[in-house]
Structures are given as C-alpha cells and as structure tokens.
Design a protein around this motif. Structure first.
Motif, PDB file in Angstrom:
ATOM      1  N   THR A 193       0.774  -1.408  -0.148  1.00  0.00           N
ATOM      2  CA  THR A 193      -0.011  -0.218  -0.205  1.00  0.00           C
ATOM      3  C   THR A 193       1.007   1.331   0.075  1.00  0.00           C
ATOM      4  O   THR A 193       2.205   1.228  -0.008  1.00  0.00           O
ATOM      5  CB  THR A 193      -0.787   0.211   1.603  1.00  0.00           C
TER       6      THR A 193
ATOM      7  N   ARG B 248       0.237   5.027   1.593  1.00  0.00           N
ATOM      8  CA  ARG B 248      -0.374   6.190   2.953  1.00  0.00           C
ATOM      9  C   ARG B 248      -0.718   7.533   1.919  1.00  0.00           C
ATOM     10  O   ARG B 248       0.297   8.191   1.941  1.00  0.00           O
ATOM     11  CB  ARG B 248       0.106   5.873   3.536  1.00  0.00           C
TER      12      ARG B 248
ATOM     13  N   THR C 210      -5.351   5.358   2.288  1.00  0.00           N
ATOM     14  CA  THR C 210      -4.618   3.704   2.198  1.00  0.00           C
ATOM     15  C   THR C 210      -5.480   3.324   0.831  1.00  0.00           C
ATOM     16  O   THR C 210      -6.448   3.358   0.329  1.00  0.00           O
ATOM     17  CB  THR C 210      -4.430   3.059   3.011  1.00  0.00           C
ATOM     18  N   THR C 211      -3.933   3.644  -0.044  1.00  0.00           N
ATOM     19  CA  THR C 211      -4.387   2.484  -1.869  1.00  0.00           C
ATOM     20  C   THR C 211      -3.718   1.439  -1.720  1.00  0.00           C
ATOM     21  O   THR C 211      -2.532   1.950  -1.917  1.00  0.00           O
ATOM     22  CB  THR C 211      -3.854   3.989  -2.155  1.00  0.00           C
ATOM     23  N   ASP C 212      -4.226   1.187  -3.261  1.00  0.00           N
ATOM     24  CA  ASP C 212      -3.620   0.050  -3.011  1.00  0.00           C
ATOM     25  C   ASP C 212      -3.072   0.328  -4.865  1.00  0.00           C
ATOM     26  O   ASP C 212      -2.106  -0.136  -5.879  1.00  0.00           O
ATOM     27  CB  ASP C 212      -3.996  -0.815  -3.370  1.00  0.00           C
TER      28      ASP C 212
ATOM     29  N   ALA D 210      -6.522  -2.199   1.854  1.00  0.00           N
ATOM     30  CA  ALA D 210      -6.808  -1.097   1.396  1.00  0.00           C
ATOM     31  C   ALA D 210      -8.362  -0.591   1.960  1.00  0.00           C
ATOM     32  O   ALA D 210      -8.752   0.690   2.510  1.00  0.00           O
ATOM     33  CB  ALA D 210      -6.825  -0.108   0.654  1.00  0.00           C
TER      34      ALA D 210
ATOM     35  N   THR E 141     -10.536   1.724   5.158  1.00  0.00           N
ATOM     36  CA  THR E 141     -10.721   2.704   5.086  1.00  0.00           C
ATOM     37  C   THR E 141     -13.004   2.035   5.215  1.00  0.00           C
ATOM     38  O   THR E 141     -13.310   3.361   6.006  1.00  0.00           O
ATOM     39  CB  THR E 141     -10.994   3.147   3.393  1.00  0.00           C
TER      40      THR E 141
END
Length: 277
Positions: A115, A117, A161-163, A260, A264
């Motif tokens: 991930t 941030r 948070t993202t992939d 992620a 969320t």
C-alpha cells in the motif's frame, strides 16, 4: 500566519477566476521530492502552497520525482463531466477545487508492494470534529470513491490508503454513513472475489462477520473483524497473495487492495459509531 494569508489570497484569486466564467481546468505548479519510501508534492508556487501531499510507501522501488508523473489543476466546479464522476451528495468545496493526479509513466520503472498512505494537507479548509471532508480516488476518467482512513486537524489533513493510483480529490461528503459503509463492503467483496474460491472464502467469512456486527450495532466486533482481514492480507502478501503494483501494469496488487479496503471501512464504521448515521 503570513504564509496562511498569502495562501488565502491565492485561493480567493482562483475562486474568482472560475466565478468569472472560466470552463477550462487551470494547471498548477507541483514541486516533487522523493527519498526512500516517501514522496512529497507541494502544489502551488513555492511560497504560496495550496496543498502539500505526502505519499508514504510500504516498499517502493524506482521512486523518484519523475517516476511519479505528478500534476495538479484547479477544476471548474460546474464541469458536468467531472460532476458525473462523483457520488451523489459528495461535492467539491469552492475553497479547494483541486484535482491531484499521480500517474507514473509506464517506462520509468516505479513499483511498490502492498500500500501507499496518501495525505493531502491544506490550509484552505477548516477542520471540525465530525468533519464531512473525505479523500476520494479514481482511475483516470473513472468514478471517484472514498478511500479515507483518517481526517485530522492542521487545518485539514485528509488521509487514505491505496493499492494504486491515479486521481485524488478532497470532497465534502454528506451521504448517510449506512450508504457509504454498504458501498465499501461491496467494493471489498468485489476485490476478494477476484481471488481463487478457496482463498477468498476465509476473507469472505470475515467480511460477513464485520457486516453482521455493523447491522447489530456491535462496532467493536466489526472493527476487530476488519483488523483480522487487514492482518491476514498483510501476512499473505508476497506469498499466496500478489502484492505488487507497477507502472507497467503487468502486476496485480491483491494484498494492497484488501488492506486498503479494510482500512477505509474501519474509518467509516468508527464515524458511524461516534457521530451516528
């Protein structure tokens, strides 16, 4: 204080530009620095920053200012194409009509595991407890979805948070928490459904447990179930779960997506617990 006043003047000028009838997006300068697993983007002139963006990678390779492909623009608040990409009741704030794009060039070799941030920090917005500001993300030209896992003061720090990448907006989201949570459960289920059936089953059981706990008002159990999902995805990353995002598009980051998605969801469930529907 002087910096804040100068920033406010820039914001007022930008708003007046669009109020005067401009329909085209206005590109903004972006200064990018990168070192180790962290990159920072300063949007606006060096002494007139509109927003500072921090990208903190779990494990990056080939990270450099050029490899991020970062850009930013002020957008038209009435642009029908952009508005069609937003969820109903999630709106741009006229104080921050800012679209941030991180679209790494396929040939520059950026990749990361698990991930990233993302923090968008701006003095253009005012933080209050129970704030409706959220960090949204979209694929280029696609629909935006909420990836928030924290909203903090200073004036507003929206974090998620993202992939993967590529477009980010800070929106005021006044949708009912039940609606937001249901959509995030749907997204997480869809992501888990991409896994082999036997592997997906364990994650699906924990998702079921979290959803049932929310329905019964047992928010602590719901968050605990999502902690289990995130921890299990992290433990399997690089083993039974693919974990790499690459600018070339040749890899799949299933572990990062699950982590992620769980993060969320936890934020939205905690918001429901603390502030109601």
């Amino acid at each position: 204080m002087k910096k804040l006043l100068l920033t406010s003047k820039l914001l007022v000028a930008a708003v007046l530009l669009f109020a005067a009838g401009s329909v085209a997006a206005q590109s903004l300068p972006v200064q990018v620095e990168a070192s180790g697993n962290t990159a920072t983007l300063r949007v606006g002139a060096p002494n007139l920053s509109l927003a500072d963006v921090t990208l903190t990678f779990d494990d990056a390779s080939g990270l450099s200012p050029a490899s991020l492909g970062a850009s930013a623009q002020l957008v038209d608040l009435s642009d029908p194409v952009l508005l069609s990409r937003l969820p109903e009741l999630a709106q741009l704030d006229s104080a921050l009509p800012l679209l941030i794009t991180v679209e790494p060039p396929a040939t520059d070799g950026l990749s990361f595991n698990r991930t990233v941030r993302v923090e968008v920090h701006t003095h253009a917005l005012t933080y209050t407890a129970g704030s409706s500001y959220r960090l949204f993300k979209a694929q280029l030209g696609g629909p935006f979805r909420d990836i928030t896992d924290e909203i903090a003061p200073g004036s507003v720090r929206s974090r998620g948070t993202t992939d993967g990448f590529s477009e980010f907006l800070v929106l005021a989201d006044v949708r009912a928490s039940d609606t937001v949570i249901a959509q995030k459960f749907d997204w997480l289920r869809a992501h888990v459904a991409k896994l082999p059936a036997e592997q997906a089953a364990a994650f699906s059981d924990s998702i079921d447990a979290a959803e049932a706990a929310v329905a019964s008002g047992n928010y602590a159990n719901a968050i605990a179930a999502l902690d289990t999902i995130g921890a299990e995805a992290s433990a399997q990353a690089g083993e039974s779960l693919s974990q790499q995002w690459s600018a070339s598009g040749e890899t799949h980051n299933h572990a990062g997506g699950i982590m992620a998605g769980a993060a969320t969801l936890k934020f939205s469930i905690a918001y429901l617990r603390d502030y109601g529907r």
